[in-house]
Design a protein around this motif. Structure first.
Motif, PDB file in Angstrom:
ATOM      1  N   THR A 163       0.841  -1.204   0.000  1.00 43.42           N
ATOM      2  CA  THR A 163       0.000   0.000   0.000  1.00 43.42           C
ATOM      3  C   THR A 163       0.869   1.244   0.000  1.00 43.42           C
ATOM      4  O   THR A 163       2.028   1.224   0.419  1.00 43.42           O
ATOM      5  CB  THR A 163      -0.913   0.046   1.245  1.00 43.42           C
ATOM      6  OG1 THR A 163      -0.094   0.012   2.428  1.00 43.42           O
ATOM      7  CG2 THR A 163      -1.889  -1.124   1.259  1.00 43.42           C
ATOM      8  N   GLY A 164       0.282   2.344  -0.474  1.00 40.67           N
ATOM      9  CA  GLY A 164       0.974   3.620  -0.445  1.00 40.67           C
ATOM     10  C   GLY A 164       2.118   3.733  -1.424  1.00 40.67           C
ATOM     11  O   GLY A 164       2.953   4.648  -1.312  1.00 40.67           O
ATOM     12  N   THR A 165       2.182   2.848  -2.422  1.00 41.58           N
ATOM     13  CA  THR A 165       3.293   2.814  -3.362  1.00 41.58           C
ATOM     14  C   THR A 165       2.945   3.553  -4.649  1.00 41.58           C
ATOM     15  O   THR A 165       1.780   3.844  -4.933  1.00 41.58           O
ATOM     16  CB  THR A 165       3.671   1.370  -3.710  1.00 41.58           C
ATOM     17  OG1 THR A 165       2.655   0.817  -4.567  1.00 41.58           O
ATOM     18  CG2 THR A 165       3.790   0.509  -2.461  1.00 41.58           C
ATOM     19  N   LEU A 166       3.954   3.809  -5.460  1.00 42.85           N
ATOM     20  CA  LEU A 166       3.706   4.403  -6.774  1.00 42.85           C
ATOM     21  C   LEU A 166       2.969   3.423  -7.681  1.00 42.85           C
ATOM     22  O   LEU A 166       2.242   3.847  -8.585  1.00 42.85           O
ATOM     23  CB  LEU A 166       5.025   4.845  -7.405  1.00 42.85           C
ATOM     24  CG  LEU A 166       5.784   5.939  -6.649  1.00 42.85           C
ATOM     25  CD1 LEU A 166       7.014   6.375  -7.434  1.00 42.85           C
ATOM     26  CD2 LEU A 166       4.901   7.141  -6.346  1.00 42.85           C
ATOM     27  N   LEU A 167       3.121   2.127  -7.428  1.00 42.41           N
ATOM     28  CA  LEU A 167       2.343   1.146  -8.181  1.00 42.41           C
ATOM     29  C   LEU A 167       0.854   1.308  -7.886  1.00 42.41           C
ATOM     30  O   LEU A 167       0.016   1.245  -8.790  1.00 42.41           O
ATOM     31  CB  LEU A 167       2.811  -0.267  -7.835  1.00 42.41           C
ATOM     32  CG  LEU A 167       2.086  -1.416  -8.549  1.00 42.41           C
ATOM     33  CD1 LEU A 167       2.176  -1.272 -10.060  1.00 42.41           C
ATOM     34  CD2 LEU A 167       2.665  -2.751  -8.110  1.00 42.41           C
ATOM     35  N   ASN A 168       0.515   1.536  -6.631  1.00 38.62           N
ATOM     36  CA  ASN A 168      -0.887   1.788  -6.292  1.00 38.62           C
ATOM     37  C   ASN A 168      -1.412   3.034  -6.993  1.00 38.62           C
ATOM     38  O   ASN A 168      -2.565   3.075  -7.446  1.00 38.62           O
ATOM     39  CB  ASN A 168      -1.052   1.943  -4.781  1.00 38.62           C
ATOM     40  CG  ASN A 168      -0.717   0.680  -4.020  1.00 38.62           C
ATOM     41  OD1 ASN A 168       0.205   0.666  -3.214  1.00 38.62           O
ATOM     42  ND2 ASN A 168      -1.442  -0.389  -4.264  1.00 38.62           N
ATOM     43  N   ASP A 169      -0.569   4.046  -7.120  1.00 41.15           N
ATOM     44  CA  ASP A 169      -0.987   5.269  -7.809  1.00 41.15           C
ATOM     45  C   ASP A 169      -1.222   5.017  -9.294  1.00 41.15           C
ATOM     46  O   ASP A 169      -2.160   5.575  -9.886  1.00 41.15           O
ATOM     47  CB  ASP A 169       0.071   6.353  -7.637  1.00 41.15           C
ATOM     48  CG  ASP A 169       0.229   6.771  -6.187  1.00 41.15           C
ATOM     49  OD1 ASP A 169      -0.793   7.025  -5.529  1.00 41.15           O
ATOM     50  OD2 ASP A 169       1.369   6.836  -5.713  1.00 41.15           O
ATOM     51  N   ILE A 170      -0.394   4.174  -9.892  1.00 38.05           N
ATOM     52  CA  ILE A 170      -0.596   3.825 -11.301  1.00 38.05           C
ATOM     53  C   ILE A 170      -1.906   3.078 -11.470  1.00 38.05           C
ATOM     54  O   ILE A 170      -2.690   3.348 -12.392  1.00 38.05           O
ATOM     55  CB  ILE A 170       0.594   2.996 -11.815  1.00 38.05           C
ATOM     56  CG1 ILE A 170       1.867   3.851 -11.848  1.00 38.05           C
ATOM     57  CG2 ILE A 170       0.301   2.421 -13.199  1.00 38.05           C
ATOM     58  CD1 ILE A 170       3.138   3.083 -12.116  1.00 38.05           C
ATOM     59  N   ILE A 171      -2.180   2.142 -10.571  1.00 35.83           N
ATOM     60  CA  ILE A 171      -3.427   1.379 -10.641  1.00 35.83           C
ATOM     61  C   ILE A 171      -4.631   2.295 -10.446  1.00 35.83           C
ATOM     62  O   ILE A 171      -5.676   2.114 -11.084  1.00 35.83           O
ATOM     63  CB  ILE A 171      -3.413   0.243  -9.601  1.00 35.83           C
ATOM     64  CG1 ILE A 171      -2.339  -0.779  -9.970  1.00 35.83           C
ATOM     65  CG2 ILE A 171      -4.773  -0.445  -9.516  1.00 35.83           C
ATOM     66  CD1 ILE A 171      -2.074  -1.806  -8.902  1.00 35.83           C
ATOM     67  N   GLU A 172      -4.486   3.304  -9.586  1.00 38.43           N
ATOM     68  CA  GLU A 172      -5.580   4.260  -9.386  1.00 38.43           C
ATOM     69  C   GLU A 172      -5.969   4.948 -10.699  1.00 38.43           C
ATOM     70  O   GLU A 172      -7.143   5.262 -10.913  1.00 38.43           O
ATOM     71  CB  GLU A 172      -5.166   5.313  -8.361  1.00 38.43           C
ATOM     72  CG  GLU A 172      -5.256   4.851  -6.917  1.00 38.43           C
ATOM     73  CD  GLU A 172      -6.704   4.658  -6.489  1.00 38.43           C
ATOM     74  OE1 GLU A 172      -7.461   5.638  -6.453  1.00 38.43           O
ATOM     75  OE2 GLU A 172      -7.073   3.495  -6.205  1.00 38.43           O
ATOM     76  N   ARG A 173      -4.998   5.146 -11.588  1.00 37.22           N
ATOM     77  CA  ARG A 173      -5.305   5.775 -12.870  1.00 37.22           C
ATOM     78  C   ARG A 173      -6.163   4.883 -13.754  1.00 37.22           C
ATOM     79  O   ARG A 173      -6.692   5.320 -14.773  1.00 37.22           O
ATOM     80  CB  ARG A 173      -4.015   6.130 -13.623  1.00 37.22           C
ATOM     81  CG  ARG A 173      -3.057   7.059 -12.937  1.00 37.22           C
ATOM     82  CD  ARG A 173      -3.406   8.526 -12.918  1.00 37.22           C
ATOM     83  NE  ARG A 173      -4.241   9.056 -13.931  1.00 37.22           N
ATOM     84  CZ  ARG A 173      -3.863   9.919 -14.880  1.00 37.22           C
ATOM     85  NH1 ARG A 173      -2.593  10.293 -14.954  1.00 37.22           N
ATOM     86  NH2 ARG A 173      -4.733  10.425 -15.725  1.00 37.22           N
ATOM     87  N   THR A 174      -6.302   3.602 -13.383  1.00 39.68           N
ATOM     88  CA  THR A 174      -7.113   2.651 -14.162  1.00 39.68           C
ATOM     89  C   THR A 174      -8.423   2.296 -13.464  1.00 39.68           C
ATOM     90  O   THR A 174      -9.175   1.463 -13.963  1.00 39.68           O
ATOM     91  CB  THR A 174      -6.324   1.348 -14.394  1.00 39.68           C
ATOM     92  OG1 THR A 174      -6.293   0.583 -13.182  1.00 39.68           O
ATOM     93  CG2 THR A 174      -4.914   1.618 -14.852  1.00 39.68           C
ATOM     94  N   THR A 175      -8.670   2.881 -12.298  1.00 41.06           N
ATOM     95  CA  THR A 175      -9.820   2.507 -11.467  1.00 41.06           C
ATOM     96  C   THR A 175     -10.940   3.524 -11.638  1.00 41.06           C
ATOM     97  O   THR A 175     -10.752   4.723 -11.373  1.00 41.06           O
ATOM     98  CB  THR A 175      -9.389   2.421  -9.994  1.00 41.06           C
ATOM     99  OG1 THR A 175      -8.298   1.497  -9.877  1.00 41.06           O
ATOM    100  CG2 THR A 175     -10.539   1.950  -9.121  1.00 41.06           C
ATOM    101  N   VAL A 176     -12.115   3.055 -12.064  1.00 40.76           N
ATOM    102  CA  VAL A 176     -13.218   3.949 -12.418  1.00 40.76           C
ATOM    103  C   VAL A 176     -13.583   4.885 -11.277  1.00 40.76           C
ATOM    104  O   VAL A 176     -13.866   6.070 -11.486  1.00 40.76           O
ATOM    105  CB  VAL A 176     -14.444   3.126 -12.861  1.00 40.76           C
ATOM    106  CG1 VAL A 176     -15.642   4.039 -13.136  1.00 40.76           C
ATOM    107  CG2 VAL A 176     -14.110   2.297 -14.101  1.00 40.76           C
TER     108      VAL A 176
END
Length: 584
Positions: A386-399
């Motif tokens: 959690t709290g990673t830049l990977l999570n931020d990238i995934i957020e860009r794909t989450t409706v």
């Protein structure tokens, strides 16, 4: 007037315009092309490379024949015989000269293929493979992916695909397998050290792990002009003990930073080169100075020849020496400062050192991720849950996310510790499967048995992709590259010694990292899907799972093209990412 044809069950209009572009890093060329419509009876493309100055032409080889072919594993033929059933391809053996590429459709059945020269793409603009990105920045990448057919065949020639055979090869300086796997990183780093030593320069290094004999010898050659902050690695005991002793025997100035007892990692891997004028260059990236870091893990490195950036790294070295084996408040205070400098034109460099308070380094990187307009490419190693830049990238794909953008193109490889199965990204593996954006994330895997044209591959260790790099909008107006030793998560930000450099506005560097990332991604994507299908882990239908598992070669018809001409489909969107309306 355009003519019409039927491919499979759909009617298409023959293309009247074709486009092809070539992109480079320091090691290979990535070629992408596009047609306006499928080609009737096409079995794939022959891809030809032309040396611009001499005009010499070479048709590139491929390694996979048509399904049902009986050629022995390891056979290679030209792409005019075994055509490329894709609209992109990597050339891993280009000369260090200006080259151009042409893709020609091969039509007819597999036993009677002929080129459709009228349907050829024309020649791409010339490109040259080089590490020099301009603005005083050079980028280097190794080939440390052991799950390859080339390596499997090379190891069989030496007695078998075993850990022992590979270990013997990569521990011997000058060995052909070692040099190939080490790629540009192994070529440049010893050379950089030798040049600095011969010029009378001083070096200051902060190293997490050190066991490579060639690099230990190169540091030892400086004697007291080499200054090394040496950590203890990941183990409770000192895994760098032998290197520490060897350097001190050469009168190298070694400072111990043994932090394991405080639940920290002294995780840096940087080198500063200084002369009478002060610090002038810094080498950093993901590569540990070890045999495995150089040769069996996929890693990157950058050389920044800029006095401001080098001075920041030199000052950080002093802070680490002052800290000893502790994490005093002064270290956090020194690191909580934004450091930014102009490179040339509109390019700039920002450097962060960890640990910091409040993950301010991640916040800065997050701004670039959230501003992406075209796409994001990445490689990561154990970023955390959690709290990673990977999570931020995934957020860009989450409706439901405020940063959601369904038009982003996102590809990446995550080397995640298999013990953390609850990691939220594990399910996000197929384009559009769990999200509406074009995301495709894979975990590294290997071919685990001989079949069709493939031979069994070796998994040397769980750490197969060790790079930490993110590229945002490489072909846009505001390209950004983020790399360093930083694992892109809160632990690296707040607990460990780490560094993160963010380069904005440097299109050559962004292109190079995009090419490198796609080389790693393409290496593992098919292998990982194959692996999951074999274990019954695909979420797709049983028929689709079987299709993935049993795919063993090219198809002898023209239906393979259809997915590239599906409006809004992932393959079409991928081509649009690589072939934007206006190249940078």
């Amino acid at each position: 007037m355009p003519s019409h044809l039927t491919t499979g069950a759909s009617e298409f209009t023959l293309r009247c315009v074709a486009e092809i572009r070539a992109y480079v890093d320091s090691d290979h060329v990535f070629v992408v092309w596009q047609l306006d419509a499928p080609v009737h009876d096409c079995r794939g493309f022959a891809l030809t490379r032309k040396e611009v100055e001499s005009g010499k032409k070479t048709t590139l080889d491929t390694f996979v024949g048509f399904a049902g072919d009986t050629a022995p594993a390891g056979t290679r033929k030209t792409s005019s015989e075994w055509p490329i059933q894709r609209y992109m391809w990597s050339d891993y053996a280009p000369p260090r000269l200006a080259v151009s590429y042409e893709a020609v459709p091969m039509v007819g059945d597999k036993s009677n293929l002929v080129p459709d020269k009228k349907g050829a793409t024309g020649w791409s603009d010339p490109v040259t493979v080089t590490p020099d990105m301009g603005d005083g920045i050079s980028a280097f990448f190794n080939r440390g992916i052991v799950a390859t057919q080339w390596l499997s065949r090379a190891l069989r020639e030496r007695g078998g695909e075993t850990r022992a055979v590979l270990t013997e090869a990569i521990e011997k300086p000058g060995d052909r397998i070692r040099n190939f796997l080490g790629g540009g990183v192994l070529w440049r780093l010893p050379k950089l050290l030798a040049e600095a030593e011969q010029s009378g320069a001083e070096v200051h290094a902060a190293l997490f792990e050190l066991d490579d004999p060639q690099l230990i010898e190169a540091l030892g050659a400086f004697g007291p002009r080499a200054h090394v902050v040496l950590a203890n690695g990941t183990k409770d005991d000192d895994e760098n003990a032998d290197a520490r002793t060897a350097l001190r025997e050469k009168n190298v100035d070694v400072h111990d930073r043994l932090v394991h007892t405080s639940n920290h990692l002294a995780h840096n891997k940087f080198l500063v080169i200084s002369d009478d004028g002060g610090a002038r260059a810094v080498w950093t990236g993901s590569t540990n100075w070890t045999v495995t870091g150089l040769c069996t893990q996929s890693n990157n490195a950058i050389l920044i020849e800029n006095e401001d950036v080098a001075t920041w790294y030199r000052a950080q070295w002093d802070e680490l020496v002052k800290a000893g084996s502790d994490y005093p408040d002064g270290l956090f205070t020194a690191n909580d400062t934004v450091r930014t400098t102009s490179l040339a034109g509109t390019a700039s460099a920002q450097t962060w050192f960890a640990p910091v308070r409040g993950t301010i380094d991640l916040e800065s990187a997050r701004e670039r991720i959230n501003a992406a307009e075209q796409g994001i490419l990445f490689l990561m190693f154990n970023p955390g849950p959690t709290g990673t830049l990977l999570n931020d990238i995934i957020e860009r794909t989450t409706v439901a996310s405020p940063t959601y953008d369904p038009n982003l193109h996102i590809h990446g490889v995550v080397n995640q510790d298999p013990s953390t199965k609850k990691h939220p990204v594990v399910g996000l593996l197929h384009r559009g499967e769990l999200t509406e954006a074009d995301i495709d994330v894979v975990l590294p895997a290997a071919v685990d048995e001989d079949f069709a044209s493939w031979v069994q591959e070796l998994n040397y260790s769980l750490v197969m992709v060790h790079s930490k790099c993110i590229v945002v909008d490489p072909f846009g107006a505001k390209p950004a590259v983020m790399t360093g030793s930083h694992n892109m998560g809160p632990r690296a930000s707040g607990k460990n010694d780490d560094n993160l450099v963010i380069i904005d506005g440097q299109s050559g560097l962004a292109e190079a990292f995009a090419v490198y990332i796609m080389g790693v991604y393409n290496q593992y994507r098919w292998r990982y899907y194959q692996f999951r299908a074999a274990k019954g882990e695909l979420e797709a239908t049983a028929a689709a799972g079987d299709a993935v598992k049993t795919w063993a070669g090219l198809v002898d018809d023209d239906t393979w093209q259809a997915k590239y001409f599906t409006d809004g489909g992932p393959e079409q969107r991928e081509l649009a990412f690589w072939l934007p309306a206006s190249p940078h």
